[in-house]
Design an enzyme around this catalytic site. Structure first.
Site, PDB file in Angstrom:
ATOM      1  N   VAL A 135       0.847  -1.236   0.119  1.00  0.00           N
ATOM      2  CA  VAL A 135       0.080   0.105  -0.128  1.00  0.00           C
ATOM      3  C   VAL A 135       0.895   1.118   0.018  1.00  0.00           C
ATOM      4  CG1 VAL A 135      -1.448   1.490   1.327  1.00  0.00           C
ATOM      5  CG2 VAL A 135      -1.984  -1.061   0.949  1.00  0.00           C
ATOM      6  N   ALA A 160       2.256   1.617  -3.370  1.00  0.00           N
ATOM      7  CA  ALA A 160       1.288   2.132  -4.416  1.00  0.00           C
ATOM      8  C   ALA A 160       0.916   3.659  -4.177  1.00  0.00           C
ATOM      9  CB  ALA A 160      -0.090   1.304  -4.353  1.00  0.00           C
ATOM     10  N   GLU A 161       0.881   4.062  -2.816  1.00  0.00           N
ATOM     11  CA  GLU A 161       0.661   5.433  -2.581  1.00  0.00           C
ATOM     12  C   GLU A 161       1.589   6.365  -2.669  1.00  0.00           C
ATOM     13  OE1 GLU A 161      -2.237   6.784  -1.523  1.00  0.00           O
ATOM     14  OE2 GLU A 161      -3.599   4.892  -1.237  1.00  0.00           O
ATOM     15  N   SER A 162       2.786   6.010  -2.251  1.00  0.00           N
ATOM     16  CA  SER A 162       4.088   7.045  -2.583  1.00  0.00           C
ATOM     17  C   SER A 162       5.396   6.632  -2.894  1.00  0.00           C
ATOM     18  CB  SER A 162       3.951   7.719  -0.959  1.00  0.00           C
ATOM     19  OG  SER A 162       4.479   6.789  -0.057  1.00  0.00           O
ATOM     20  N   TYR A 218      -5.232   0.673  -9.059  1.00  0.00           N
ATOM     21  CA  TYR A 218      -4.864   0.625  -7.661  1.00  0.00           C
ATOM     22  C   TYR A 218      -4.881  -0.636  -6.865  1.00  0.00           C
ATOM     23  CZ  TYR A 218      -4.093   1.985  -2.625  1.00  0.00           C
ATOM     24  OH  TYR A 218      -3.705   1.921  -1.494  1.00  0.00           O
TER      25      TYR A 218
END
Length: 222
Positions: free
Chosen positions: A91, A94-96, A201
């Site tokens: 996660v 994928a986010e940052s 995502y």
């Protein structure tokens, strides 16, 4: 009257013969052999150095393509929130991509938490002293993101697909999609998520879970 000594005789020198063609050829061959030997030694040293540096170069490449930071925090939060550590790492990726940043929508930090979601998490988890700038702290950001993942998994009966879709697209949208799929007799899957961004995502997180497990299993305590 005796003859004058020549300049060569005054220097006390003796006559030197010019090397023959055979001697010149032999010298050239000897020089080429020495040069070739030097090149071989240098090449061997370069190969040996590359072999010694191979693990470091491989690790550096992994850090660029599949970064991992704060693994101690990830392990601790995974244990505390009963989450797979590779899910948290995926996660974050994928986010940052493990960079502390703020999105155009105002989501902050490693797990890209919006101020509204952060306030909700703080209220539910007892973080009464929470301030928005705290989201820039890896410990707090990962703790809040992990809390939210656990909340979503609980809400959707441990269904990781639905939890990830809600993490990105919002609970309201996921509830609506589930209702629409149910009314039409369709099975909800990653491929049927209406929002392309959320669909990509969810697929990315699920893919990266395997990558982090395979590459950093030991570091993540798997």
């Amino acid at each position: 009257m005796s003859a004058r000594p020549t300049a060569h005789q005054l220097r006390g020198g003796t006559s030197r013969r010019r090397p023959t063609a055979r001697q010149s050829t032999a010298r050239r061959r000897s020089l080429r052999r020495r040069r070739f030997a030097i090149v071989l030694v240098a090449l061997a040293a370069a190969v040996a150095g590359a072999v010694m540096l191979a693990p470091q170069l491989h690790q550096a490449a992994e850090e660029i393509t599949l970064p991992l930071r704060h693994e101690d925090i990830i392990r601790q939060q995974a244990q505390d929130k009963n989450l797979p550590p590779d899910l948290i790492a995926a996660v974050i990726y994928a986010e940052s991509r493990f960079r502390d940043q703020t999105s155009p929508a105002g989501a902050k930090g490693l797990m890209q938490i919006t101020p509204e979601t952060a306030q909700y998490i703080a209220q539910k988890s007892g973080g009464t002293a929470f301030e928005l700038r705290d989201l820039g702290t890896p410990q707090i950001n990962i703790a809040y993101g992990s809390w939210y993942l656990r909340y979503l998994l609980d809400r959707y009966g441990e269904n990781e697909l639905l939890a990830l879709a809600a993490y990105n697209g919002g609970e309201g949208n996921v509830d609506r999609w589930l209702g629409e799929h149910g009314a039409e007799g369709k099975v909800f899957s990653a491929e049927t998520i209406p929002f392309p961004e959320t669909r990509h995502y969810v697929q990315k997180v699920q893919e990266m879970r395997g990558e982090y497990r395979a590459t950093y299993g030991t570091e993540l305590g798997l």
